[in-house]
Enzyme design. Structure first.
Site, PDB file in Angstrom:
ATOM      1  N   LYS A   1       8.481  21.902 -16.422  1.00  0.00           N
ATOM      2  CA  LYS A   1       8.450  22.852 -17.540  1.00  0.00           C
ATOM      3  C   LYS A   1       7.375  22.455 -18.543  1.00  0.00           C
ATOM      4  O   LYS A   1       7.469  21.398 -19.163  1.00  0.00           O
ATOM      5  CB  LYS A   1       9.796  22.898 -18.265  1.00  0.00           C
ATOM      6  CG  LYS A   1       9.800  24.034 -19.283  1.00  0.00           C
ATOM      7  CD  LYS A   1      10.938  23.947 -20.260  1.00  0.00           C
ATOM      8  CE  LYS A   1      10.624  23.136 -21.476  1.00  0.00           C
ATOM      9  NZ  LYS A   1       9.545  23.686 -22.321  1.00  0.00           N
TER      10      LYS A   1
ATOM     11  N   CYS B   1       0.225  10.891 -28.891  1.00  0.00           N
ATOM     12  CA  CYS B   1       1.315   9.961 -29.228  1.00  0.00           C
ATOM     13  C   CYS B   1       0.796   8.544 -29.415  1.00  0.00           C
ATOM     14  O   CYS B   1       1.401   7.744 -30.114  1.00  0.00           O
ATOM     15  CB  CYS B   1       2.433  10.012 -28.191  1.00  0.00           C
ATOM     16  SG  CYS B   1       1.866  10.368 -26.550  1.00  0.00           S
TER      17      CYS B   1
ATOM     18  N   GLU C   1       8.572   9.187 -22.257  1.00  0.00           N
ATOM     19  CA  GLU C   1       7.389   8.754 -23.008  1.00  0.00           C
ATOM     20  C   GLU C   1       7.450   9.485 -24.335  1.00  0.00           C
ATOM     21  O   GLU C   1       7.316  10.707 -24.387  1.00  0.00           O
ATOM     22  CB  GLU C   1       6.130   9.076 -22.206  1.00  0.00           C
ATOM     23  CG  GLU C   1       4.934   8.279 -22.665  1.00  0.00           C
ATOM     24  CD  GLU C   1       4.013   9.069 -23.537  1.00  0.00           C
ATOM     25  OE1 GLU C   1       4.159   8.962 -24.779  1.00  0.00           O
ATOM     26  OE2 GLU C   1       3.171   9.781 -22.976  1.00  0.00           O
TER      27      GLU C   1
ATOM     28  N   GLY D   1       7.648  13.684 -24.858  1.00  0.00           N
ATOM     29  CA  GLY D   1       7.862  14.526 -26.034  1.00  0.00           C
ATOM     30  C   GLY D   1       8.370  13.679 -27.184  1.00  0.00           C
ATOM     31  O   GLY D   1       8.099  12.473 -27.252  1.00  0.00           O
ATOM     32  N   SER D   2       9.155  14.309 -28.054  1.00  0.00           N
ATOM     33  CA  SER D   2       9.581  13.616 -29.270  1.00  0.00           C
ATOM     34  C   SER D   2      10.681  12.597 -28.974  1.00  0.00           C
ATOM     35  O   SER D   2      11.462  12.753 -28.030  1.00  0.00           O
ATOM     36  CB  SER D   2      10.103  14.644 -30.277  1.00  0.00           C
ATOM     37  OG  SER D   2      11.186  15.341 -29.717  1.00  0.00           O
ATOM     38  N   THR D   3      10.768  11.586 -29.820  1.00  0.00           N
ATOM     39  CA  THR D   3      11.825  10.578 -29.703  1.00  0.00           C
ATOM     40  C   THR D   3      13.197  11.234 -29.861  1.00  0.00           C
ATOM     41  O   THR D   3      14.152  10.892 -29.172  1.00  0.00           O
ATOM     42  CB  THR D   3      11.602   9.475 -30.759  1.00  0.00           C
ATOM     43  OG1 THR D   3      10.362   8.825 -30.432  1.00  0.00           O
ATOM     44  CG2 THR D   3      12.699   8.439 -30.764  1.00  0.00           C
TER      45      THR D   3
ATOM     46  N   GLY E   1      14.040  12.856 -26.656  1.00  0.00           N
ATOM     47  CA  GLY E   1      14.203  11.759 -25.688  1.00  0.00           C
ATOM     48  C   GLY E   1      15.593  11.139 -25.797  1.00  0.00           C
ATOM     49  O   GLY E   1      16.234  10.838 -24.791  1.00  0.00           O
TER      50      GLY E   1
ATOM     51  N   GLU F   1       6.045   9.288 -37.478  1.00  0.00           N
ATOM     52  CA  GLU F   1       4.986   9.922 -36.690  1.00  0.00           C
ATOM     53  C   GLU F   1       4.661  11.303 -37.262  1.00  0.00           C
ATOM     54  O   GLU F   1       5.550  12.135 -37.436  1.00  0.00           O
ATOM     55  CB  GLU F   1       5.426  10.068 -35.230  1.00  0.00           C
ATOM     56  CG  GLU F   1       4.300  10.562 -34.350  1.00  0.00           C
ATOM     57  CD  GLU F   1       4.703  10.735 -32.889  1.00  0.00           C
ATOM     58  OE1 GLU F   1       5.821  11.234 -32.635  1.00  0.00           O
ATOM     59  OE2 GLU F   1       3.891  10.383 -32.019  1.00  0.00           O
TER      60      GLU F   1
HETATM   61  P1  ADP Z   1       7.371  18.167 -29.996  1.00  0.00           P
HETATM   62  O1  ADP Z   1       8.116  17.850 -31.253  1.00  0.00           O
HETATM   63  O2  ADP Z   1       6.188  17.336 -29.771  1.00  0.00           O
HETATM   64  O3  ADP Z   1       7.173  19.637 -29.754  1.00  0.00           O
HETATM   65  P2  ADP Z   1       9.596  18.156 -28.214  1.00  0.00           P
HETATM   66  O4  ADP Z   1      10.288  16.921 -27.788  1.00  0.00           O
HETATM   67  O5  ADP Z   1      10.322  19.116 -29.095  1.00  0.00           O
HETATM   68  O6  ADP Z   1       8.247  17.630 -28.833  1.00  0.00           O
HETATM   69  O7  ADP Z   1       9.057  18.969 -26.967  1.00  0.00           O
HETATM   70  C1  ADP Z   1       8.567  18.383 -25.791  1.00  0.00           C
HETATM   71  C2  ADP Z   1       9.079  19.183 -24.611  1.00  0.00           C
HETATM   72  O8  ADP Z   1      10.495  19.086 -24.561  1.00  0.00           O
HETATM   73  C3  ADP Z   1       8.756  20.670 -24.676  1.00  0.00           C
HETATM   74  O9  ADP Z   1       8.475  21.131 -23.365  1.00  0.00           O
HETATM   75  C4  ADP Z   1      10.066  21.264 -25.187  1.00  0.00           C
HETATM   76  O10 ADP Z   1      10.252  22.612 -24.823  1.00  0.00           O
HETATM   77  C5  ADP Z   1      11.083  20.374 -24.504  1.00  0.00           C
HETATM   78  N1  ADP Z   1      12.392  20.301 -25.155  1.00  0.00           N
HETATM   79  C6  ADP Z   1      12.720  20.556 -26.446  1.00  0.00           C
HETATM   80  N2  ADP Z   1      14.036  20.361 -26.663  1.00  0.00           N
HETATM   81  C7  ADP Z   1      14.575  19.958 -25.475  1.00  0.00           C
HETATM   82  C8  ADP Z   1      15.892  19.572 -25.020  1.00  0.00           C
HETATM   83  N3  ADP Z   1      16.930  19.562 -25.860  1.00  0.00           N
HETATM   84  N4  ADP Z   1      16.051  19.214 -23.734  1.00  0.00           N
HETATM   85  C9  ADP Z   1      15.002  19.175 -22.895  1.00  0.00           C
HETATM   86  N5  ADP Z   1      13.753  19.537 -23.238  1.00  0.00           N
HETATM   87  C10 ADP Z   1      13.514  19.921 -24.506  1.00  0.00           C
END
Ligand code: ADP
Length: 493
Positions: free
Chosen positions: A198, A306, A272, A250-252, A255, A403
């Site tokens: 995705k 990041c 990551e 993506g974001s902590t 994660g 961050e």
């Molecule tokens: P950022 O703050 O950098 O946008 P995110 O962690 O929100 O980082 O997004 C990184 C990826 O994770 C995107 O593809 C987003 O759609 C997806 N994402 C966001 N929320 C969730 C979740 N609860 N479970 C799985 N994937 C998610």
């Protein structure tokens, strides 16, 4: 009467009075569909949800295409297609044959490199120089590199017999859309796994182009499935019982949610996550070279990295000089049209992200930080942030600890090696760092004591498919890239 320049027409005027002429990359050869469906079982498939969302160009705010929003049923279809492809075709195929498909993806990507680079810059806002010279060549390099491993896995884990896991669910962010897709898909395929990927909701288009490449390369249906959507679609992948391994960048914050969801299950994961890298400049460093490295480390890709060197530590004796040189160099950076080949800093990826960056700039000022922004003009439409620097900040300032993911640099000073190591480590993150010095001994001391996955010495933001990448502490779990990047996709038998 003298004609007044519209703000958006002004390219860049240096104090000497000269300016760059526009050098736009052509987009005549770009073919984007009005609507992108999900890529499931080798075909573009309408979503069961019937819903689509717009992907916009952050430098113009114009819509580029509508993209399908995958719901639970769509994710289920994709996982089932990946499972059938895994059981019946991909895991049974001779490894050398698998390798050939991956090589084919790499070659087609190279042939279509220009198209990928332009779409990446249109959809994500990054300067064409970055997407053309960094993102796309590195994405192809990852497919080439991992294609080579496909039939050599016995040598990857000497003494152990390794086997694939099954179906990998992969979720990626918007800062390096194509490159992150390559980081995830290439090792999964090389190790014999199938994939449901995705892309991020603001940058889905190069992933959909990659789906076209995968079709063109003739990969058996279901080996790679690409589903688009936002957080709920990502969560549907993570929660699906048919997924054997989750790879997330993506974001902590997200994660942590994923880690909680998978805790106690036998599903593997790599995460990551965020970072707040320390870039450390000693007084014996080649200062001009270091200044270029600092600029590259934080302003490259609008600071949407990041591993961005967002905390600068300068040895006190050279601090004034370094800050003065930094400000001078910031003044020459060109912020503007991502498709212009002279542009250094493109558009911020989304309105939400711009608001987040602005919020942090305000916080920095309110906390007593001294802010400096370059004086360049920015276009009136789209999402832009001038390169920004904070001095007079302390270790506890939020712009130092949190961050920001934008072109904002926080500068602190230090006197001794021990002091800077302590300050650099005093942070919840540990993804990357940089050290600038003339002395090899200092490089060894600093790099062995900083708790971060990657530390560059006398350079910054250099990537190669052969080197592992990943974090300590809240920056993540596991490694991607290199031989290490194969291990999370394998089990020993
Ligand atoms: P950022 O703050 O950098 O946008 P995110 O962690 O929100 O980082 O997004 C990184 C990826 O994770 C995107 O593809 C987003 O759609 C997806 N994402 C966001 N929320 C969730 C979740 N609860 N479970 C799985 N994937 C998610």
């Amino acid at each position: 009467m003298k004609k007044k320049n519209k703000k958006s027409d002004v390219k860049l005027k240096f104090s000497g009075g000269w300016e760059y002429a526009p050098a736009p990359e052509s987009k005549d050869h770009i073919r984007l569909k009005e609507k992108y469906d999900l890529f499931i079982n080798g075909k573009f498939t309408e979503p069961e949800t019937g819903k689509y969302f717009a992907s916009i160009n952050p430098s113009t705010e114009a819509k580029l295409a509508d993209v399908a929003e995958a719901g639970d049923k769509d994710v289920d279809k994709a996982v089932k297609a990946a499972r059938v492809a895994y059981e019946n075709v991909w895991s049974r195929m001779p490894a050398a044959e698998r390798g050939k498909y991956i090589y084919r993806i790499a070659r087609i990507m190279q042939e279509r490199a220009r198209e990928f680079a332009v779409i990446e810059s249109m959809d994500g806002g990054k300067a064409i120089r970055e997407s053309r010279d960094v993102d796309v060549p590195l994405a192809a390099a990852h497919f080439f590199y991992y294609a080579g491993w496909a039939d050599k896995l016995d040598y990857a884990l000497p003494g152990a017999k390794a086997k694939s896991l099954g179906v990998a669910g992969q979720i990626i962010p918007w800062n390096f859309p194509l490159l992150m897709a390559a980081w995830k898909i290439a090792p999964a395929l090389a190790t014999g796994n199938t994939v449901v990927l995705k892309p991020a909701e603001t940058t889905p288009l190069t992933a959909m182009k990659l789906a076209e490449v995968i079709q063109e390369a003739g990969l058996p249906p279901g080996v790679v499935n690409i589903v688009t959507g936002a957080g709920a679609t990502g969560a549907a992948i993570v929660n699906h019982p048919g997924i054997n391994k989750v790879a997330f960048t993506g974001s902590t914050e997200v994660g942590k949610i994923i880690q909680k969801t998978l805790a106690g299950s036998d599903r593997k994961y790599t995460l990551e996550l965020g970072g707040k890298a320390a870039n450390i400049i000693f007084e014996d460093a080649a200062i001009d070279q270091a200044v270029e490295g600092i600029i590259n480390g934080i302003f490259f890709n609008q600071g949407h990295v990041c591993c961005a060197g967002s905390r600068l530590f300068v040895q006190e004796s050279v601090a004034d000089k370094v800050v003065r040189k930094l400000k001078d160099r910031m003044e020459t950076l060109i912020v503007g049209d991502p498709l212009d080949k002279n542009t250094d800093i493109g558009a911020i990826n989304s309105k939400d992200q711009l608001e987040k960056i602005r919020k942090y700039i305000k916080i920095g000022v309110n906390e007593g930080g001294e802010m400096y922004q370059s004086s360049c003009s920015v276009p009136s439409k789209g999402f832009w942030c001038r390169p920004t620097l904070f001095t007079n900040v302390s270790q506890s300032s939020r712009v130092v600890q949190e961050e920001i993911f934008g072109p904002v640099l926080a500068v602190q000073t230090f006197r001794t090696v021990e002091e800077v190591i302590e300050k650099a480590n005093n942070i919840p993150y540990g993804l990357s760092g940089g050290v600038w010095t003339d002395k090899g001994s200092k490089i060894f001391k600093v790099t062995s004591q900083i708790r971060a996955g990657v530390i560059w010495a006398n350079t910054y933001n250099k990537f190669d498919p052969t080197s592992p990448f990943g974090g300590y502490k809240e920056s993540g779990v596991g490694r991607e890239g290199g031989l290490h990047g194969l291990i999370p996709y394998l089990q020993t038998v």
